[in-house]
Motif scaffolding. Structure first.
Motif, PDB file in Angstrom:
ATOM      1  N   ASP A 154      -7.027  -1.103  -3.674  1.00  0.00           N
ATOM      2  CA  ASP A 154      -7.271  -2.291  -4.490  1.00  0.00           C
ATOM      3  C   ASP A 154      -6.008  -3.120  -4.736  1.00  0.00           C
ATOM      4  O   ASP A 154      -6.105  -4.267  -5.181  1.00  0.00           O
ATOM      5  N   VAL A 155      -4.833  -2.540  -4.457  1.00  0.00           N
ATOM      6  CA  VAL A 155      -3.599  -3.299  -4.706  1.00  0.00           C
ATOM      7  C   VAL A 155      -3.354  -4.341  -3.634  1.00  0.00           C
ATOM      8  O   VAL A 155      -2.448  -5.163  -3.761  1.00  0.00           O
TER       9      VAL A 155
ATOM     10  N   GLU B 280      -9.005   7.581   1.449  1.00  0.00           N
ATOM     11  CA  GLU B 280      -9.710   7.265   0.205  1.00  0.00           C
ATOM     12  C   GLU B 280      -8.835   7.475  -1.029  1.00  0.00           C
ATOM     13  O   GLU B 280      -9.093   6.869  -2.077  1.00  0.00           O
ATOM     14  N   ARG B 281      -7.806   8.305  -0.911  1.00  0.00           N
ATOM     15  CA  ARG B 281      -6.912   8.533  -2.056  1.00  0.00           C
ATOM     16  C   ARG B 281      -5.891   7.408  -2.238  1.00  0.00           C
ATOM     17  O   ARG B 281      -5.260   7.313  -3.289  1.00  0.00           O
ATOM     18  N   LEU B 282      -5.718   6.585  -1.225  1.00  0.00           N
ATOM     19  CA  LEU B 282      -4.799   5.453  -1.362  1.00  0.00           C
ATOM     20  C   LEU B 282      -5.409   4.388  -2.277  1.00  0.00           C
ATOM     21  O   LEU B 282      -6.626   4.196  -2.301  1.00  0.00           O
ATOM     22  N   ASP B 283      -4.560   3.698  -2.996  1.00  0.00           N
ATOM     23  CA  ASP B 283      -5.028   2.654  -3.915  1.00  0.00           C
ATOM     24  C   ASP B 283      -5.179   1.345  -3.139  1.00  0.00           C
ATOM     25  O   ASP B 283      -4.311   0.475  -3.154  1.00  0.00           O
TER      26      ASP B 283
ATOM     27  N   LEU C  47       0.820  -1.207   0.000  1.00  0.00           N
ATOM     28  CA  LEU C  47       0.000   0.000   0.000  1.00  0.00           C
ATOM     29  C   LEU C  47       0.859   1.265   0.000  1.00  0.00           C
ATOM     30  O   LEU C  47       0.588   2.223  -0.739  1.00  0.00           O
TER      31      LEU C  47
END
Length: 328
Positions: free
Chosen positions: A131-132, A126-129, A57
């Motif tokens: 889904d990875v 919420e700006r972190l990705d 993350l």
């Protein structure tokens, strides 16, 4: 930071989340390495190997969230209990993985975010990705608290947490900026004794539990654990340290003590109940699991208004109460 129990507040700067019926964890990634801590500060990284992907993350991030295990689409604390105590083989974990429901970010790229408003921290999260990372989900937020409360009740979920958008994060504090409303009544209790299962002396059949009173540990009920899984039985046998003296200083009669094996009141269990009977006894007490993340000192003082915290049978009132008290 912990939520304060209460009714749902109203206001334009308040949003609402589901109260996940799981295990609260801080996920700390630093220098590409992950550490998971429970609310008592215990390193539980080895318990959840399926969360190792959190290192993808960000190289430096501190998250707050709750590990849940879904059963029919609904978090099940009972299903999670066997994962709370012992390291697990990664292959076993992947066969039925937990989900980390993240709801806050406290540090990112070396920058502390504790003093930032909740709304700003949420926007950063919420700006972190997300889904990875497998087995990671963002805890949804809602604006209609009463509607969410109704839905969670209908689905048999634990409840709702209301959070102020302008609130800062205060570690270790039960803050009024977070308010929790629950459908299920639970309490963490100390174990002071146990009875073997009938016909199976090597198994724990029931636990005698208590809460801190004015003079020590007050007995509040007996909880059946005969149907607890093998992991819980094994953990209980390893934790219940025998003592010749009853640790309860109030609330326990001679009749209720028959056949009990006393133990040091250092093991904490979570108990669901249907309220309190006169005298403070828990109604319809049911075992939910062992709480490794709590210590006797974490239990709140609990003295029923209708019963004096007097000395029980066999113990004189002037005997030092702290000799075998609540362990706190």
């Amino acid at each position: 930071m912990l939520a304060t129990p209460g009714t749902l507040p109203a206001g334009s700067d308040i949003f609402f989340e589901v109260k996940w019926d799981g295990m609260r964890l801080l996920a700390d990634v630093a220098d590409g390495r992950l550490r998971l801590d429970d609310r008592g500060g215990r390193d539980v990284t080895a318990l959840f190997p399926e969360l190792s992907g959190l290192t993808r993350l960000a190289p430096d991030v501190l998250l707050d969230g709750e590990v849940v295990l879904l059963d029919g689409g609904v978090p099940s604390f009972a299903a999670l209990t066997d994962r709370m105590h012992e390291p697990v083989d990664p292959r076993v974990a992947q066969a039925r993985p937990v989900t980390y429901m993240v709801f806050d970010v406290l540090r990112l790229y070396g920058v502390p975010l504790l003093e930032r408003p909740m709304g700003e921290r949420r926007a950063t999260l919420e700006r972190l990705d997300l889904d990875v990372v497998a087995n990671l989900s963002l805890s949804p937020r809602y604006t209609d608290g009463p509607a969410l409360l109704d839905v969670t009740r209908e689905r048999g979920m634990a409840g709702v947490v209301a959070k102020r958008g302008d609130g800062t994060y205060r570690p270790g504090v039960r803050s009024p900026d977070w308010v929790v409303t629950t459908h299920l009544r639970t309490v963490a209790c100390a174990v002071g004794g146990w009875r073997p299962e009938r016909g199976a002396a090597d198994r724990v059949g029931s636990l005698l539990v208590g809460l801190p009173g004015a003079t020590g540990l007050r007995f509040v009920g007996s909880v059946d654990v005969a149907h607890a899984g093998p992991v819980a039985q094994r953990v209980l046998h390893g934790r219940l340290v025998a003592t010749p003296i009853a640790p309860f200083t109030a609330g326990l009669s001679r009749a209720l003590s028959a056949g009990v094996r006393w133990c040091e009141p250092t093991t904490i269990v979570e108990v669901a109940h249907g309220g309190r009977a006169p005298g403070g006894r828990l109604r319809d007490a049911a075992f939910r699991g062992i709480r490794d993340d709590l210590h006797p000192a974490d239990l709140p003082a609990d003295v029923p208004d209708d019963v004096p915290d007097a000395a029980p049978w066999g113990r004189s009132p002037d005997r030092p109460a702290d000799r075998r008290g609540g362990g706190s």
